[in-house]
Design a protein around this motif. Structure first.
Motif, PDB file in Angstrom:
ATOM      1  N   PRO A 129      10.324  10.123   0.864  1.00  0.00           N
ATOM      2  CA  PRO A 129       9.523  10.343  -0.335  1.00  0.00           C
ATOM      3  C   PRO A 129       8.023  10.241  -0.050  1.00  0.00           C
TER       4      PRO A 129
ATOM      5  N   TYR B 154       9.677   4.334   5.090  1.00  0.00           N
ATOM      6  CA  TYR B 154      10.996   4.909   5.366  1.00  0.00           C
ATOM      7  C   TYR B 154      11.220   5.079   6.867  1.00  0.00           C
TER       8      TYR B 154
ATOM      9  N   GLU C 283       5.818   6.965   0.498  1.00  0.00           N
ATOM     10  CA  GLU C 283       6.660   5.929   1.100  1.00  0.00           C
ATOM     11  C   GLU C 283       7.111   6.319   2.510  1.00  0.00           C
ATOM     12  N   LYS C 284       6.481   7.338   3.055  1.00  0.00           N
ATOM     13  CA  LYS C 284       6.941   7.867   4.338  1.00  0.00           C
ATOM     14  C   LYS C 284       6.855   6.852   5.473  1.00  0.00           C
TER      15      LYS C 284
END
Length: 206
Positions: free
Chosen positions: A179, A186, A182-183
């Motif tokens: 997302p 993640y 939020e990379k």
């Protein structure tokens, strides 16, 4: 790299499609992940019917195999005729299984008493098959990996890319699908799950 995503009737869409989507980010490097099924069509646990891309005998040709889960996996695992068609070779293939797919690996004798991951519903059946189930999202032993939980499919995909290409390739593939906003988190989470097993394999091969 040719990858078979074993997808059975009653399959979980998240397992098969997320893994296929991430692995096919490597198309520019000649990779292809194929939905591989025992029948021309299979219907998901949510009622989505799809056509297979490859038949079951593609398993023997593939460089890697991922086995997703589904609501009928226990039936498949109890069918000796079906199991006899799963020609998997961890000496030359990377093999991963998710949730109830771990039960198939257990029945094929590809886990033994090594720690493995699965989902909470399948856990009792995998334990019954003689496997030591651990409370973790991902674990790998050599060329065989297992994951637990629908969204753990990203860990299996990241592991395969890191093993058959590079860690950087795996990070880039996860970064692409993560997302926006939020990379970084993640990628860090995914690589924290798989990196210890990548490093362990590198050390054992040295």
């Amino acid at each position: 790299m040719q990858i078979a995503i074993l997808t059975l009737d009653g399959f979980n869409e998240l397992d098969s499609f997320i893994a296929a989507g991430i692995l096919n980010r490597m198309k520019s490097q000649g990779w292809a992940a194929h939905i591989t099924c025992p029948t021309p069509e299979v219907t998901s646990m949510a009622g989505v019917t799809i056509q297979r891309q490859k038949p079951l005998d593609f398993l023997t040709e593939a460089d890697a195999v991922l086995i997703g889960s589904g609501i009928r996996t226990r039936d498949y695992a109890a069918d000796p005729a079906f199991l006899s068609q799963l020609k998997l070779d961890p000496s030359r293939q990377l093999i991963g299984a998710q949730c109830s797919g771990t039960l198939l690996l257990a029945k094929l004798g590809l886990i033994g008493d090594l720690p493995a991951c699965t989902d909470l519903t399948t856990k009792p059946w995998v334990i019954e098959a003689g496997v030591n189930v651990v409370d973790a999202p991902f674990v790998a032993h050599g060329n065989v990996a297992t994951a637990g939980g629908c969204l753990a499919s990203q860990y299996l995909a990241a592991w395969m890319i890191a093993r058959m290409a590079t860690v950087k390739d795996a990070e880039e593939a996860i970064h692409y699908v993560a997302p926006v906003g939020e990379k970084v988190e993640y990628v860090a989470r995914a690589m924290a799950a798989v990196r210890p097993f990548i490093e362990a394999q590198t050390q054992s091969a040295a």
